[in-house]
Design a protein around this motif. Sequence first.
Motif, PDB file in Angstrom:
ATOM      1  N   PRO A  28       0.866  -1.355   0.010  1.00 36.28           N
ATOM      2  CA  PRO A  28       0.015  -0.114   0.091  1.00 36.28           C
ATOM      3  C   PRO A  28       1.013   1.335   0.067  1.00 36.28           C
ATOM      4  N   GLU A  29       1.945   1.245   0.691  1.00 37.32           N
ATOM      5  CA  GLU A  29       2.933   2.331   0.731  1.00 37.32           C
ATOM      6  C   GLU A  29       3.511   2.611  -0.633  1.00 37.32           C
ATOM      7  N   ILE A  30       3.944   1.439  -1.362  1.00 37.03           N
ATOM      8  CA  ILE A  30       4.429   1.777  -2.451  1.00 37.03           C
ATOM      9  C   ILE A  30       3.378   2.457  -3.483  1.00 37.03           C
ATOM     10  N   ALA A  31       2.118   1.926  -3.557  1.00 38.69           N
ATOM     11  CA  ALA A  31       1.312   2.402  -4.306  1.00 38.69           C
ATOM     12  C   ALA A  31       1.024   3.668  -4.059  1.00 38.69           C
ATOM     13  N   GLU A  32       0.886   4.374  -2.714  1.00 40.20           N
ATOM     14  CA  GLU A  32       0.953   5.803  -2.446  1.00 40.20           C
ATOM     15  C   GLU A  32       1.931   6.506  -3.039  1.00 40.20           C
ATOM     16  N   PHE A  33       3.093   6.036  -2.747  1.00 40.15           N
ATOM     17  CA  PHE A  33       4.335   6.559  -3.193  1.00 40.15           C
ATOM     18  C   PHE A  33       4.113   6.889  -4.813  1.00 40.15           C
ATOM     19  N   PHE A  34       3.838   5.885  -5.610  1.00 46.08           N
ATOM     20  CA  PHE A  34       3.663   6.287  -6.763  1.00 46.08           C
ATOM     21  C   PHE A  34       2.639   7.249  -7.032  1.00 46.08           C
ATOM     22  N   ALA A  35       1.518   7.452  -6.410  1.00 41.49           N
ATOM     23  CA  ALA A  35       0.639   8.491  -6.624  1.00 41.49           C
ATOM     24  C   ALA A  35       1.161   9.848  -6.433  1.00 41.49           C
ATOM     25  N   LEU A  37       4.628  10.456  -6.793  1.00 39.57           N
ATOM     26  CA  LEU A  37       5.461  10.930  -7.577  1.00 39.57           C
ATOM     27  C   LEU A  37       4.568  11.349  -8.941  1.00 39.57           C
ATOM     28  N   ASN A  38       3.664  10.865  -9.322  1.00 32.55           N
ATOM     29  CA  ASN A  38       2.955  10.902 -10.579  1.00 32.55           C
ATOM     30  C   ASN A  38       1.658  11.424 -10.204  1.00 32.55           C
ATOM     31  N   PRO A  39       1.447  12.806 -10.019  1.00 31.19           N
ATOM     32  CA  PRO A  39       0.082  13.237  -9.612  1.00 31.19           C
ATOM     33  C   PRO A  39      -0.867  13.121 -10.830  1.00 31.19           C
ATOM     34  N   THR A  40      -0.360  13.145 -11.999  1.00 32.50           N
ATOM     35  CA  THR A  40      -1.074  13.215 -13.177  1.00 32.50           C
ATOM     36  C   THR A  40      -1.607  11.669 -13.406  1.00 32.50           C
ATOM     37  N   LEU A  41      -0.759  10.918 -12.959  1.00 29.09           N
ATOM     38  CA  LEU A  41      -1.169   9.557 -12.837  1.00 29.09           C
ATOM     39  C   LEU A  41      -1.783   8.774 -11.653  1.00 29.09           C
ATOM     40  N   ASP A  42      -2.187   9.658 -10.704  1.00 27.54           N
ATOM     41  CA  ASP A  42      -2.874   9.200  -9.477  1.00 27.54           C
ATOM     42  C   ASP A  42      -3.987   8.290  -9.462  1.00 27.54           C
ATOM     43  N   PHE A  43      -4.665   8.302 -10.519  1.00 22.65           N
ATOM     44  CA  PHE A  43      -5.725   7.459 -10.762  1.00 22.65           C
ATOM     45  C   PHE A  43      -5.346   6.008 -10.984  1.00 22.65           C
ATOM     46  N   LEU A  44      -4.219   5.713 -11.479  1.00 25.79           N
ATOM     47  CA  LEU A  44      -3.603   4.622 -11.520  1.00 25.79           C
ATOM     48  C   LEU A  44      -3.170   3.668 -10.218  1.00 25.79           C
ATOM     49  N   GLN A  45      -3.389   4.396  -9.001  1.00 23.12           N
ATOM     50  CA  GLN A  45      -2.502   3.945  -7.756  1.00 23.12           C
ATOM     51  C   GLN A  45      -3.568   2.608  -7.522  1.00 23.12           C
ATOM     52  N   TYR A  46      -4.815   2.565  -7.627  1.00 24.84           N
ATOM     53  CA  TYR A  46      -5.524   1.431  -7.032  1.00 24.84           C
ATOM     54  C   TYR A  46      -5.442   0.042  -8.072  1.00 24.84           C
ATOM     55  N   PRO A  47      -5.614   0.405  -9.533  1.00 21.01           N
ATOM     56  CA  PRO A  47      -5.182  -0.611 -10.473  1.00 21.01           C
ATOM     57  C   PRO A  47      -3.829  -1.172 -10.405  1.00 21.01           C
ATOM     58  N   PHE A  48      -2.714  -0.366 -10.065  1.00 29.81           N
ATOM     59  CA  PHE A  48      -1.458  -0.781  -9.882  1.00 29.81           C
ATOM     60  C   PHE A  48      -1.454  -1.728  -8.629  1.00 29.81           C
ATOM     61  N   LEU A  49      -2.117  -1.036  -7.593  1.00 30.41           N
ATOM     62  CA  LEU A  49      -2.119  -1.960  -6.153  1.00 30.41           C
ATOM     63  C   LEU A  49      -2.859  -3.415  -6.568  1.00 30.41           C
ATOM     64  N   ILE A  50      -4.036  -3.341  -7.118  1.00 34.65           N
ATOM     65  CA  ILE A  50      -4.647  -4.500  -7.451  1.00 34.65           C
ATOM     66  C   ILE A  50      -3.897  -5.568  -8.058  1.00 34.65           C
ATOM     67  N   GLY A  51      -3.246  -4.789  -9.078  1.00 35.47           N
ATOM     68  CA  GLY A  51      -2.346  -5.971  -9.897  1.00 35.47           C
ATOM     69  C   GLY A  51      -1.173  -6.426  -9.128  1.00 35.47           C
ATOM     70  N   LEU A  52      -0.526  -5.630  -8.208  1.00 34.04           N
ATOM     71  CA  LEU A  52       0.443  -6.473  -7.214  1.00 34.04           C
ATOM     72  C   LEU A  52      -0.231  -7.456  -6.357  1.00 34.04           C
ATOM     73  N   TYR A  53      -1.493  -7.292  -5.878  1.00 30.00           N
ATOM     74  CA  TYR A  53      -2.030  -8.188  -5.078  1.00 30.00           C
ATOM     75  C   TYR A  53      -2.549  -9.279  -5.799  1.00 30.00           C
ATOM     76  N   VAL A  54      -2.813  -9.259  -7.103  1.00 22.81           N
ATOM     77  CA  VAL A  54      -3.105 -10.364  -7.866  1.00 22.81           C
ATOM     78  C   VAL A  54      -1.797 -11.277  -7.943  1.00 22.81           C
ATOM     79  N   THR A  55      -0.598 -10.653  -8.039  1.00 21.37           N
ATOM     80  CA  THR A  55       0.723 -11.591  -8.280  1.00 21.37           C
ATOM     81  C   THR A  55       0.834 -12.115  -6.831  1.00 21.37           C
TER      82      THR A  55
END
Length: 159
Positions: A28-35, A37-55
């Motif tokens: 969760p901290e990695i996904a927050e950190f991603f949001a 770092l990239n404020p324009t792509l912050d909408f990808l925070q949760y799909p990124f987190l979901i993808g990591l949890y699927v792995t």
Amino acid sequence: MKRETLFLKVVVFLMGLPVLALSIFVLPEIAEFFAELNPTLDFLQYPFLIGLYVTVIAFFAALYQTLRLLSYIDKNEAFSDLSVMALKNIKYCAITISALFVVFMPLIYLMAEVDDAPGMILIGMVIIFGSVVIAVFAAVLQKLLKNAIDIKSENDLTV
């Protein structure tokens, strides 16, 4: 043989503990950190987190299949279709992990570029190639085991 498989079962269990801890506390901290770092792509925070949890789920499914395979070895059922199915499932889990990391590699690249951390890309590539190696190894073992089972059944029919 029971000692060796017990040792391997303990090792598989110990492999799962750090991944479980990382998935609870660090992902969760990695996904927050991603949001951040990239404020324009912050909408990808949760799909990124979901993808990591699927792995992570695929990783634990592979560990479970490994434990099943070890229990078949304990029961002297190593040369059975159940073992072939367990290897097949391990192969699919490894392919899933590789595919998901390939899909999320551009996001990891963006994170690494903004944070100036090329090690993140290297970690992603190691995970991809490690999973591919595991998938190929499981596929080779699956074919060998299937051939051994076929030869064994032919020998049983001739005797």
